[in-house]
Design an enzyme around this catalytic site. Structure first.
Site, mmCIF file in Angstrom:
data_model
loop_
_atom_site.group_PDB
_atom_site.id
_atom_site.type_symbol
_atom_site.label_atom_id
_atom_site.label_comp_id
_atom_site.label_asym_id
_atom_site.label_seq_id
_atom_site.Cartn_x
_atom_site.Cartn_y
_atom_site.Cartn_z
ATOM 1 N N THR A 108 35.073 24.595 58.872
ATOM 2 C CA THR A 108 35.261 25.588 57.813
ATOM 3 C C THR A 108 34.121 26.593 57.732
ATOM 4 O O THR A 108 34.289 27.702 57.240
ATOM 5 C CB THR A 108 35.362 24.896 56.440
ATOM 6 N N ASN A 109 32.919 26.177 58.141
ATOM 7 C CA ASN A 109 31.678 26.941 57.955
ATOM 8 C C ASN A 109 31.310 27.072 56.474
ATOM 9 O O ASN A 109 30.552 27.965 56.084
ATOM 10 C CB ASN A 109 31.748 28.326 58.600
ATOM 11 N N TRP A 110 31.866 26.191 55.650
ATOM 12 C CA TRP A 110 31.501 26.153 54.225
ATOM 13 C C TRP A 110 30.010 25.813 54.107
ATOM 14 O O TRP A 110 29.505 25.021 54.886
ATOM 15 C CB TRP A 110 32.343 25.073 53.533
#
Length: 283
Positions: free
Chosen positions: A236-238
């Site tokens: 997600t690259n959250w």
């Protein structure tokens, strides 16, 4: 203060059981930023409690936490997050070439399964130490997450092709100069060697055409996924640390639908979000 949009309309893509998010950062209070890094992300601090809401919203069951640049080679915050998340989590740490065998053993016991190379501003360990870190990772049975300006992929191919550990080319290759046939050919040759995986994550960081569809990254991603679906992992690259104001913060559900829509039909989704990461990150 930034609104991290922890819920909303769920994604249309239904993630299979056991789905793994292989690219995200997480923090707990009490660990200040280390000199040399970019500082902590904008408030509120993205915590395990917040990320659990994202997991529930998107259908994620397992997670790989990557050491944030703010803490450079001090992995204490990462280890605290792994302890908080428990058995559903694995970690990718930053190590230096002088790390001891005892330190590697201790990190492994706490859920660390990989080492991070980040050859971009704010990164703690860059490509100048690539081979040294690779030797340590290979000896430990770890993987490596490798991120750099992929414009240089053709020039770096001989070094990357000689790596001993399994490794991930992060963020769709992060080719800031724009994707060329030479870049694609290099990626495919590296995939053919059997050590490299290609990560679907953070497409907005290097796209020259922009969202919401990111057609330049989509073309590369579709090509690579058709070529080697058994080599794709997804994240997600959250919490999207490059976003500094709410209006620039991506909709995680829409981003999931867009990015995973680049996978070919059939079993590629199961491979990218369950099978491939489970093997690579030792779940």
């Amino acid at each position: 203060m930034i609104d991290r949009k922890l819920s909303g309309t769920p994604p249309q893509t239904r993630l299979p059981q056991g789905a793994v998010d292989t690219q995200m950062h997480m923090y707990v209070a009490g660990f200040p930023a280390v000199e040399g890094g970019p500082g902590l992300p904008p408030a509120p601090l993205p915590t395990p409690e917040m990320y659990r809401k994202v997991m529930s919203w998107l259908g994620i069951e397992r997670v790989v936490i990557t050491q944030g640049n703010a803490h450079q080679a001090d992995n204490a915050c990462l280890l605290a997050c792994l302890k908080e998340m428990g058995e559903v989590a694995r970690g990718v740490a930053v190590i230096t070439p002088d790390v001891s065998d005892a330190e590697i053993e201790a990190l492994s016991a706490q859920g660390i399964v990989g080492a991070r190379i980040m050859d971009l501003p704010g990164g703690a360990i860059g490509l100048d130490r690539l081979e040294e870190i690779d030797a340590i990772a290979a000896n430990a049975g770890w993987m490596m997450a490798v991120q750099f300006d992929g414009s240089a992929l053709p020039r770096l191919e001989p070094r990357l092709a000689s790596l001993k550990s399994d490794w991930v080319l992060d963020h769709h290759g992060k080719i800031f100069s724009g994707v060329t046939n030479s870049h694609v050919a290099t990626i495919k040759r590296l995939l053919d060697r059997g050590k490299m995986r290609f990560k679907f994550a953070g497409c907005y960081e290097s796209s020259r055409s922009g969202g919401p569809d990111y057609p330049d990254i989509a073309e590369l991603a579709r090509d690579v996924a058709r070529y080697a679906p058994e080599r794709i992992v997804w994240g997600t690259n959250w919490p999207h640390n490059m976003a500094t104001k709410t209006e620039d913060y991506p909709d995680d559900a829409a981003l999931l639908d867009t990015v995973l829509g680049w996978l070919p039909e059939g079993g590629a989704l199961e491979q990218a979000v369950v099978q491939n990461p489970a093997e690579l990150y030792r779940f």
